[in-house]
Design an enzyme around this catalytic site. Structure first.
Site, mmCIF file in Angstrom:
data_model
loop_
_atom_site.group_PDB
_atom_site.id
_atom_site.type_symbol
_atom_site.label_atom_id
_atom_site.label_comp_id
_atom_site.label_asym_id
_atom_site.label_seq_id
_atom_site.Cartn_x
_atom_site.Cartn_y
_atom_site.Cartn_z
ATOM 1 N N ILE A 70 0.835 -1.201 0.000
ATOM 2 C CA ILE A 70 0.000 0.000 0.000
ATOM 3 C C ILE A 70 0.867 1.247 0.000
ATOM 4 O O ILE A 70 0.625 2.197 -0.741
ATOM 5 C CB ILE A 70 -0.935 0.024 1.224
ATOM 6 C CG1 ILE A 70 -1.843 -1.207 1.247
ATOM 7 C CG2 ILE A 70 -1.785 1.299 1.216
ATOM 8 C CD1 ILE A 70 -2.681 -1.306 2.511
ATOM 9 N N LYS A 72 5.041 2.960 1.315
ATOM 10 C CA LYS A 72 6.412 2.741 1.755
ATOM 11 C C LYS A 72 6.904 4.001 2.437
ATOM 12 O O LYS A 72 6.718 5.105 1.934
ATOM 13 C CB LYS A 72 7.298 2.398 0.557
ATOM 14 C CG LYS A 72 8.755 2.137 0.901
ATOM 15 C CD LYS A 72 9.535 1.792 -0.352
ATOM 16 C CE LYS A 72 11.012 1.545 -0.030
ATOM 17 N NZ LYS A 72 11.781 1.234 -1.260
ATOM 18 N N GLY A 73 7.519 3.837 3.612
ATOM 19 C CA GLY A 73 7.998 4.994 4.353
ATOM 20 C C GLY A 73 9.393 4.792 4.884
ATOM 21 O O GLY A 73 10.103 3.859 4.497
ATOM 22 N N GLY A 74 9.789 5.691 5.796
ATOM 23 C CA GLY A 74 11.135 5.648 6.333
ATOM 24 C C GLY A 74 11.404 4.419 7.185
ATOM 25 O O GLY A 74 12.524 3.922 7.240
ATOM 26 N N GLY A 76 9.551 1.382 6.997
ATOM 27 C CA GLY A 76 9.294 0.122 6.321
ATOM 28 C C GLY A 76 8.156 0.249 5.336
ATOM 29 O O GLY A 76 7.916 1.321 4.791
ATOM 30 N N LYS A 77 7.452 -0.857 5.122
ATOM 31 C CA LYS A 77 6.362 -0.888 4.151
ATOM 32 C C LYS A 77 5.058 -1.288 4.829
ATOM 33 O O LYS A 77 5.051 -1.966 5.853
ATOM 34 C CB LYS A 77 6.681 -1.882 3.034
ATOM 35 C CG LYS A 77 7.902 -1.503 2.200
ATOM 36 C CD LYS A 77 8.195 -2.554 1.147
ATOM 37 C CE LYS A 77 9.446 -2.177 0.350
ATOM 38 N NZ LYS A 77 9.775 -3.205 -0.666
ATOM 39 N N VAL A 78 3.962 -0.860 4.215
ATOM 40 C CA VAL A 78 2.633 -1.251 4.676
ATOM 41 C C VAL A 78 2.011 -2.125 3.598
ATOM 42 O O VAL A 78 1.919 -1.719 2.434
ATOM 43 C CB VAL A 78 1.742 -0.034 4.963
ATOM 44 C CG1 VAL A 78 0.353 -0.495 5.411
ATOM 45 C CG2 VAL A 78 2.374 0.862 6.028
ATOM 46 N N LYS A 93 1.922 -3.159 8.814
ATOM 47 C CA LYS A 93 3.151 -2.373 8.722
ATOM 48 C C LYS A 93 4.314 -3.254 9.135
ATOM 49 O O LYS A 93 4.323 -3.826 10.221
ATOM 50 C CB LYS A 93 3.058 -1.148 9.628
ATOM 51 C CG LYS A 93 4.260 -0.221 9.560
ATOM 52 C CD LYS A 93 4.021 1.014 10.431
ATOM 53 C CE LYS A 93 5.170 1.986 10.359
ATOM 54 N NZ LYS A 93 4.914 3.210 11.169
ATOM 55 N N ASP A 188 4.992 14.207 12.650
ATOM 56 C CA ASP A 188 5.189 13.834 11.244
ATOM 57 C C ASP A 188 3.880 13.985 10.487
ATOM 58 O O ASP A 188 3.511 13.136 9.675
ATOM 59 C CB ASP A 188 5.715 12.399 11.136
ATOM 60 C CG ASP A 188 6.267 12.091 9.743
ATOM 61 O OD1 ASP A 188 6.615 13.047 9.011
ATOM 62 O OD2 ASP A 188 6.356 10.904 9.386
#
EC number: 2.7.11.1
Length: 462
Positions: A70, A72-74, A76-78, A93, A188
């Site tokens: 769904i 991708k961030g700092g 990891g991934k969702v 997550k 954030d």
């Protein structure tokens, strides 16, 4: 008052045409919720070593079918996933322990879990369970099929109607009021972390940078992947032990300059979001507004320096198109005051609520969640069409490789049962090194596994 009925079209249709035809007498039918602002729920005392989880049943990784990425961030991934037994669709997550340990963000991961576990309300994404394997941490959360506000903005070609913007911003304010009343600072806040649930209401997500009740906290803190080293704006010298948390566009000047910060950081971010919704791009960029909407690379330190220089040199003089109403400009300028002590919201949320921009807002019905952003219409529980895919998510082969690797890693490792089983951990590492050739399992990740025996991740262990 901007009220939308359930006939709002899907993202596949044209939002702009729809909103231009809205009549004033539209009404909605949505469930009534008790206002958490007027009647605060009881919560457990918070502590750094809290061990309770929000589900009595710990859900192992093997219970899920992973369907797609769904976001991708700092950290990891969702993933979108489905429980094999209940067929319930969830968002999982996945965080790599190696990244968390290298960036010294273990405490932040535990804080995120503490917030999601202890605060059950309509303004925060719900956590069902959490667990860990020898290499990864997992948050099993509700899947909000209405998408995120970054996708919503892009569906309007970066030109969101002011009435809709006012509706969303008002809902975000209610969410922030709830957090701040409980001593939580999000830190954030950005469109990607503002989600829309199946009822068309706003929920905040991603508390990986959040803090409890801090004032003038030292800037000697560590960094996420898309955050950057603190520097002196006069001589551009970096300071290795000073780091900045957050996403460059949304970081206030007091953070960049290392002056410490409090809850007003969230109000600054809200001002950036309001500007972005109404004008189409954040106010501080590495390029001129007409040249580029997004940075060429979030990880390009040169571009980030340009953004930070613009933020720290900000003197309330921003570009505003002539079409923008003066009352909206005034709100943005007050939220983006470079002095946090006089910034709108410094004396509490009522300062923000009382601004003339919200003169037509009935805050009670927002607290009771009687106003929708829109009513999502989905084909099935796994429909992700309200999420506009980011560039890094468009490669279907890469997505399949990621999911296959995640499942393969789980199948190949004998997940340790407790932190005392050192021999089993070493055997698992050897199996992973022999069987996994994916980038997920790099040398740093494998070398750091033994350190997990001494790291207190506040997650149930398998």
């Amino acid at each position: 008052m901007f009220i939308i009925n359930k006939n709002l079209p899907h993202f596949k249709n044209d939002f702009s045409d729809y909103y231009s035809k809205l009549d004033n007498d539209l009404s909605i039918s949505s469930p009534k919720f008790e206002s958490p602002v007027l009647s605060q729920p009881k919560v457990k005392p918070l502590s750094h070593d809290i061990i309770s989880i929000c589900s009595t049943k710990i859900t192992p990784l093997d219970d899920f079918n992973f369907l797609k990425v769904i976001s991708k961030g700092g950290f990891g991934k969702v993933y979108l996933a489905e429980n094999k037994i209940t067929k319930k669709t969830v968002a999982i997550k996945v965080i790599k322990k190696s990244d968390t340990i290298k960036k010294m963000m273990v405490d932040q991961v535990n804080i995120e879990k503490t917030i999601l576990s202890n605060y059950k309300c309509n303004f925060i994404v719900e956590l069902f369970s959490s667990f860990q394997t020898d290499k990864k941490l997992f948050f099993v959360m509700e899947f909000l099929n209405g998408g995120d506000c970054a996708s919503l903005l892009r569906s309007f070609n970066n030109n969101m109607p002011e009435d809709l913007t006012k509706n969303i911003i008002a809902q975000i304010i209610i969410c922030l009021e709830y957090l701040h009343n409980h001593g939580i600072i999000h830190r954030d806040l950005k469109p990607d972390n503002i989600l829309i649930d199946s009822n068309g209401h706003i929920k905040l997500a991603d508390f990986g940078l959040s803090k409890f009740d801090f004032v003038d906290e030292s800037c000697n803190i560590k960094i996420l992947k898309n955050s950057f080293t603190l520097y002196n704006t006069n001589n551009n010298n970096t300071t290795e032990n000073q780091k900045i948390l957050g996403t460059p566009y949304y970081i206030p000047p007091e953070v960049i300059l290392g002056k410490g910060y409090g809850k007003t950081i969230d109000w600054w971010s809200l001002g950036i979001i309001l500007y972005e919704f109404l004008i189409g791009y954040p106010p501080f960029q590495e390029d001129e507004p007409n040249e580029s909407i997004n940075p060429k690379s979030d990880n390009d330190e040169k571009n980030v320096r340009i953004i930070f220089n613009k933020i720290t040199n900000h003197k309330k003089k921003l570009y505003f198109p002539k079409k923008l109403y003066p009352v909206a400009i005034d709100l943005i300028e007050k939220l983006l005051d470079p002095n946090p002590s006089v910034r709108l919201g410094a004396n509490g949320v009522d300062e923000v609520k009382c601004h003339p921009f919200f003169s037509e807002i009935n805050w009670k019905i927002y607290e009771d969640q009687k106003v929708l952003v829109f009513q999502p219409f989905v084909e099935n529980d796994c429909d992700t069409s309200y999420f506009i895919e980011r560039k890094e998510e468009n490669n279907k082969n890469k997505i399949n490789d990621d999911i296959d690797s995640l499942i393969l890693n789980q199948n190949n490792q004998n997940i340790y049962k407790n932190n005392n089983n050192n021999n089993n951990n070493n055997n698992n590492n050897n199996n992973n090194n022999n069987n996994n050739n994916n980038n997920d399992d790099n040398d740093d990740e494998n070398n750091i596994i033994d350190q997990n025996l001494f790291i207190d991740f506040d997650f149930p262990t398998y």
